[in-house]
Design an enzyme around this catalytic site. Structure first.
Site, PDB file in Angstrom:
ATOM      1  N   SER A 275       7.063  -1.454   1.990  1.00 31.03           N
ATOM      2  CA  SER A 275       6.960  -1.830   0.591  1.00 31.03           C
ATOM      3  C   SER A 275       8.168  -1.306  -0.190  1.00 31.03           C
ATOM      4  CB  SER A 275       5.626  -1.305   0.055  1.00 31.03           C
ATOM      5  OG  SER A 275       5.356  -1.813  -1.197  1.00 31.03           O
ATOM      6  N   ASP A 367       1.485 -11.746   2.563  1.00 33.01           N
ATOM      7  CA  ASP A 367       1.764 -10.675   1.606  1.00 33.01           C
ATOM      8  C   ASP A 367       1.780 -11.268   0.193  1.00 33.01           C
ATOM      9  OD1 ASP A 367       2.659  -8.560   0.144  1.00 33.01           O
ATOM     10  OD2 ASP A 367       4.477  -8.203   1.319  1.00 33.01           O
ATOM     11  N   HIS A 401      -0.034  -7.078   2.782  1.00 31.94           N
ATOM     12  CA  HIS A 401       1.093  -6.213   2.419  1.00 31.94           C
ATOM     13  C   HIS A 401       1.110  -4.895   3.184  1.00 31.94           C
ATOM     14  CE1 HIS A 401       4.380  -4.813  -0.002  1.00 31.94           C
ATOM     15  NE2 HIS A 401       3.700  -3.772  -0.430  1.00 31.94           N
TER      16      HIS A 401
HETATM   17  C1  PKZ Z   1       1.441  -7.523 -15.572  1.00 32.61           C
HETATM   18  C2  PKZ Z   1       2.925  -7.638 -15.337  1.00 32.61           C
HETATM   19  C3  PKZ Z   1       3.251  -8.288 -14.064  1.00 32.61           C
HETATM   20  C4  PKZ Z   1       4.711  -8.542 -13.899  1.00 32.61           C
HETATM   21  C5  PKZ Z   1       5.051  -9.109 -12.615  1.00 32.61           C
HETATM   22  C6  PKZ Z   1       4.673  -8.248 -11.489  1.00 32.61           C
HETATM   23  C7  PKZ Z   1       5.644  -8.174 -10.471  1.00 32.61           C
HETATM   24  C8  PKZ Z   1       5.118  -7.469  -9.294  1.00 32.61           C
HETATM   25  C9  PKZ Z   1       5.929  -6.384  -8.914  1.00 32.61           C
HETATM   26  C10 PKZ Z   1       5.565  -5.901  -7.593  1.00 32.61           C
HETATM   27  C11 PKZ Z   1       6.391  -4.786  -7.327  1.00 32.61           C
HETATM   28  C12 PKZ Z   1       5.987  -4.085  -6.125  1.00 32.61           C
HETATM   29  C13 PKZ Z   1       6.799  -2.914  -5.870  1.00 32.61           C
HETATM   30  C14 PKZ Z   1       6.488  -2.059  -4.729  1.00 32.61           C
HETATM   31  C15 PKZ Z   1       5.254  -2.289  -3.961  1.00 32.61           C
HETATM   32  C16 PKZ Z   1       4.728  -1.070  -3.320  1.00 32.61           C
HETATM   33  O1  PKZ Z   1       5.366  -0.087  -3.105  1.00 32.61           O
HETATM   34  S1  PKZ Z   1       3.066  -1.140  -2.958  1.00 32.61           S
HETATM   35  C17 PKZ Z   1       2.506   0.518  -2.849  1.00 32.61           C
HETATM   36  C18 PKZ Z   1       2.768   1.175  -1.582  1.00 32.61           C
HETATM   37  N1  PKZ Z   1       2.144   2.454  -1.713  1.00 32.61           N
HETATM   38  C19 PKZ Z   1       2.247   3.389  -0.839  1.00 32.61           C
HETATM   39  O2  PKZ Z   1       2.913   3.215   0.155  1.00 32.61           O
HETATM   40  C20 PKZ Z   1       1.523   4.669  -1.117  1.00 32.61           C
HETATM   41  C21 PKZ Z   1       2.257   5.474  -2.042  1.00 32.61           C
HETATM   42  N2  PKZ Z   1       1.583   6.716  -2.365  1.00 32.61           N
HETATM   43  C22 PKZ Z   1       0.535   6.834  -3.196  1.00 32.61           C
HETATM   44  O3  PKZ Z   1      -0.018   5.855  -3.664  1.00 32.61           O
HETATM   45  C23 PKZ Z   1       0.186   8.257  -3.567  1.00 32.61           C
HETATM   46  O4  PKZ Z   1       0.933   9.124  -2.766  1.00 32.61           O
HETATM   47  C24 PKZ Z   1      -1.277   8.623  -3.371  1.00 32.61           C
HETATM   48  C25 PKZ Z   1      -1.691   8.309  -1.959  1.00 32.61           C
HETATM   49  C26 PKZ Z   1      -2.137   7.857  -4.345  1.00 32.61           C
HETATM   50  C27 PKZ Z   1      -1.475  10.126  -3.581  1.00 32.61           C
HETATM   51  O5  PKZ Z   1      -0.815  10.541  -4.689  1.00 32.61           O
HETATM   52  P1  PKZ Z   1      -1.424  11.731  -5.599  1.00 32.61           P
HETATM   53  O6  PKZ Z   1      -0.500  11.915  -6.724  1.00 32.61           O
HETATM   54  O7  PKZ Z   1      -1.785  12.885  -4.734  1.00 32.61           O
HETATM   55  O8  PKZ Z   1      -2.741  11.016  -6.007  1.00 32.61           O
HETATM   56  P2  PKZ Z   1      -3.925  11.456  -6.903  1.00 32.61           P
HETATM   57  O9  PKZ Z   1      -3.493  12.423  -7.955  1.00 32.61           O
HETATM   58  O10 PKZ Z   1      -5.061  11.860  -6.041  1.00 32.61           O
HETATM   59  O11 PKZ Z   1      -4.238  10.050  -7.553  1.00 32.61           O
HETATM   60  C28 PKZ Z   1      -3.279   9.344  -8.275  1.00 32.61           C
HETATM   61  C29 PKZ Z   1      -3.869   8.012  -8.617  1.00 32.61           C
HETATM   62  O12 PKZ Z   1      -3.980   7.237  -7.436  1.00 32.61           O
HETATM   63  C30 PKZ Z   1      -5.343   6.828  -7.252  1.00 32.61           C
HETATM   64  N3  PKZ Z   1      -5.661   6.981  -5.851  1.00 32.61           N
HETATM   65  C31 PKZ Z   1      -5.642   8.127  -5.153  1.00 32.61           C
HETATM   66  N4  PKZ Z   1      -6.036   7.883  -3.889  1.00 32.61           N
HETATM   67  C32 PKZ Z   1      -6.310   6.570  -3.814  1.00 32.61           C
HETATM   68  C33 PKZ Z   1      -6.796   5.741  -2.769  1.00 32.61           C
HETATM   69  N5  PKZ Z   1      -7.068   6.224  -1.571  1.00 32.61           N
HETATM   70  N6  PKZ Z   1      -6.984   4.443  -3.036  1.00 32.61           N
HETATM   71  C34 PKZ Z   1      -6.741   3.951  -4.260  1.00 32.61           C
HETATM   72  N7  PKZ Z   1      -6.279   4.674  -5.289  1.00 32.61           N
HETATM   73  C35 PKZ Z   1      -6.072   5.983  -5.061  1.00 32.61           C
HETATM   74  C36 PKZ Z   1      -6.181   7.776  -8.080  1.00 32.61           C
HETATM   75  O13 PKZ Z   1      -7.372   7.172  -8.509  1.00 32.61           O
HETATM   76  C37 PKZ Z   1      -5.269   8.092  -9.215  1.00 32.61           C
HETATM   77  O14 PKZ Z   1      -5.360   7.076 -10.187  1.00 32.61           O
HETATM   78  P3  PKZ Z   1      -5.488   7.462 -11.744  1.00 32.61           P
HETATM   79  O15 PKZ Z   1      -6.682   8.307 -11.835  1.00 32.61           O
HETATM   80  O16 PKZ Z   1      -4.211   8.203 -12.039  1.00 32.61           O
HETATM   81  O17 PKZ Z   1      -5.604   6.133 -12.407  1.00 32.61           O
END
Ligand code: PKZ
Length: 462
Positions: A275, A367, A401
């Site tokens: 990603s 994706d 994805h």
């Molecule tokens: C409208 C306009 C449109 C415009 C047009 C769009 C265009 C469209 C652009 C696309 C653009 C793509 C751009 C790159 C696409 C990628 O990159 S996709 C994402 C890929 N993600 C990854 O590989 C994982 C990355 N790492 C992580 O997400 C974080 O390390 C982790 C795993 C959440 C842990 O971080 P942390 O700071 O220890 O997490 P923590 O404090 O426990 O929680 C932070 C937040 O994550 C949430 N969270 C934690 N664990 C989880 C879990 N297991 N499952 C779900 N949520 C979780 C929590 O609920 C918390 O949320 P909030 O309470 O803040 O709302």
């Protein structure tokens, strides 16, 4: 496309089961009614047998069978796993015992439930979160995921008498793999080293939007003979909280750290990114020296959402096309058309033609995060046009994805921090699971080929 869903149990595990002669299983106490109805055949209470009995690595299959059922008995198998945040993931499937009262998930088709057909690992890859939009993530790789497995009488997912249960542990560190936290200069990372003195081929591992430091892929990969450094780049420790701009000098420092490590074999290292981590991996391979081979999982060749900066050059992000965001019938945002093409905004195209890195591009054809297949093809065209080696591209039909290590359940939808809403990530559970098994094998083969090193898997006797 090689697909290795068929269980491939390492010898070590078979030996454990055979030598101990005590499969990890729990017998449910038969109730009095069932006792009265018992025949000579079902005197023995049913037991569930797992091979390997004492758990396995998370990228390995487990063989599940049940013995001591009545002939043709209808049963429901259930799996439950609680992540470290307390979120419950569950799957179930209906089966029928054979004429001898046995049930082997490697041979018997599921008759419905979370999946259907012969799916020996279906109870794992079909796990679904109870908490909406929750993704299965392993935070502490030093502890296993614990999966509770149950056999229930009949074909009702929530009813039915409990006949047997077993607990299965899925580990993230093969025996002897060492976990070394890294705080060197600005670099914040964790290095996983295989057992022995090496030197080992080195790999930098990058996750995506959300930041933090996820170690589970690096720890598993170190069990295959690589020195793998999971690299944080924002939202971790004293690194920047946000992602407005990424300076490749930070990543350069990390590459140099790994290259100069006494247990890392040069010249050159590998790179694995998914990603946003794939996009940054492409930028690293384009601007930095020392990256011999890169595996990009669903990456973008355009800068997205932030500027990439190196020395006196900047790559600005492509425009967001908000009016092209659609809603799915489930009320999720579908943002796949929401980014301007880097062919229209050339300045956002990462200059991959500068790279001498060998690329493997792994693509989920469904994706919906962004157009991974289009980006892979544009990378290929650009490299070819500049007389560079073409990338190897593997496209997985109906995969979404998040292509994770084998047997992780599909994350079909979730909160996208750049979008600020729940979006669909695409993919169908079964083909996505097939893709994950194949992708994991392909990336190891690719790294062994380009980084050298002995092709080996650490015997996973846990
Ligand atoms: C409208 C306009 C449109 C415009 C047009 C769009 C265009 C469209 C652009 C696309 C653009 C793509 C751009 C790159 C696409 C990628 O990159 S996709 C994402 C890929 N993600 C990854 O590989 C994982 C990355 N790492 C992580 O997400 C974080 O390390 C982790 C795993 C959440 C842990 O971080 P942390 O700071 O220890 O997490 P923590 O404090 O426990 O929680 C932070 C937040 O994550 C949430 N969270 C934690 N664990 C989880 C879990 N297991 N499952 C779900 N949520 C979780 C929590 O609920 C918390 O949320 P909030 O309470 O803040 O709302």
């Amino acid at each position: 496309m090689a697909q290795r869903l068929a269980p491939n149990i390492p010898e070590g595990f078979k030996a454990v089961t055979a030598s101990l002669g005590r499969p990890r299983s729990t017998k449910a106490q038969p109730d009095s009614e069932a006792m009265q109805a018992s025949t000579a055949q079902d005197q023995m209470a049913p037991i569930m047998i797992l091979e390997p009995a004492d758990g396995c690595l998370c990228d390995q299959p487990v063989l599940i069978s049940v013995h001591g059922l009545a002939p043709e008995q209808p049963v429901t198998l259930r799996a439950a796993l609680r992540d470290e945040k307390g979120a419950l993931f569950r799957a179930h499937a209906r089966y029928r015992a054979d004429a001898q009262g046995g049930l082997d998930l490697a041979r018997a088709p599921a008759l419905g439930g979370s999946f259907a057909g012969i799916e020996p690992m279906g109870l794992l890859w079909a796990l679904e979160p109870e908490r909406p939009f929750w993704r299965l993530i392993k935070r502490d790789v030093q502890t296993p995921f614990v999966v509770e497995l149950e056999v229930l009488d009949g074909h009702e997912p929530d009813g039915g008498r409990l006949l047997a249960r077993a607990v299965h542990e899925r580990h993230f560190m093969a025996p002897g793999v060492r976990r070394v936290p890294v705080r060197e200069g600005r670099v914040r990372a964790t290095l996983f080293l295989p057992p022995g003195n090496g030197p080992f081929p080195g790999i930098v591992d990058l996750f995506g939007v959300g930041g933090g430091l996820l170690e589970y892929r690096a720890s598993l990969l170190a069990g295959k003979g690589f020195a793998v450094m999971a690299l944080a780049y924002y939202n971790y420790d004293d690194l920047p909280k946000g992602m407005d701009i990424f300076h490749l000098e930070y990543f350069e420092e990390a590459v140099n750290y790994l290259l100069s490590h006494p247990q890392v074999k040069g010249p050159g290292i590998g790179l694995l990114g998914i990603s946003k981590g794939g996009e940054l991996g492409l930028a690293m391979a384009s601007f930095l020296k020392g990256i011999k081979a890169a595996v990009i999982i669903n990456g973008s060749v355009a800068a997205v959402g932030n500027t990439i900066h190196y020395k006196d050059e900047t790559i600005p992000p492509v425009s967001l096309l908000r009016n092209r965001v659609k809603m799915t019938k489930d009320g999720l945002k579908d943002v796949v058309e929401g980014l301007q093409s880097p062919l229209v905004e050339e300045k956002s195209f990462i200059p991959v033609e500068r790279s001498d890195t060998a690329f493997l591009l792994l693509v989920g054809q469904d994706d919906h995060n962004w157009k991974s297949e289009f980006y892979a093809n544009e990378i290929s065209k650009r490299l070819e046009a500049h007389g560079k080696e073409k990338p190897q591209i593997i496209c997985y039909p109906e995969a979404g994805h998040y292509i994770e290590p084998p047997y992780f359940p599909l994350c079909k939808a979730g909160m996208h921090l750049l979008v600020g809403a729940n979006i669909t990530f695409g993919g169908e559970p079964k083909p996505h699971a097939v893709a994950q098994v194949d992708a994991w094998q392909q990336l190891q083969t690719f790294f062994h080929k380009h980084l050298g090193g002995e092709e080996r898997t650490i015997p996973s006797k846990l």
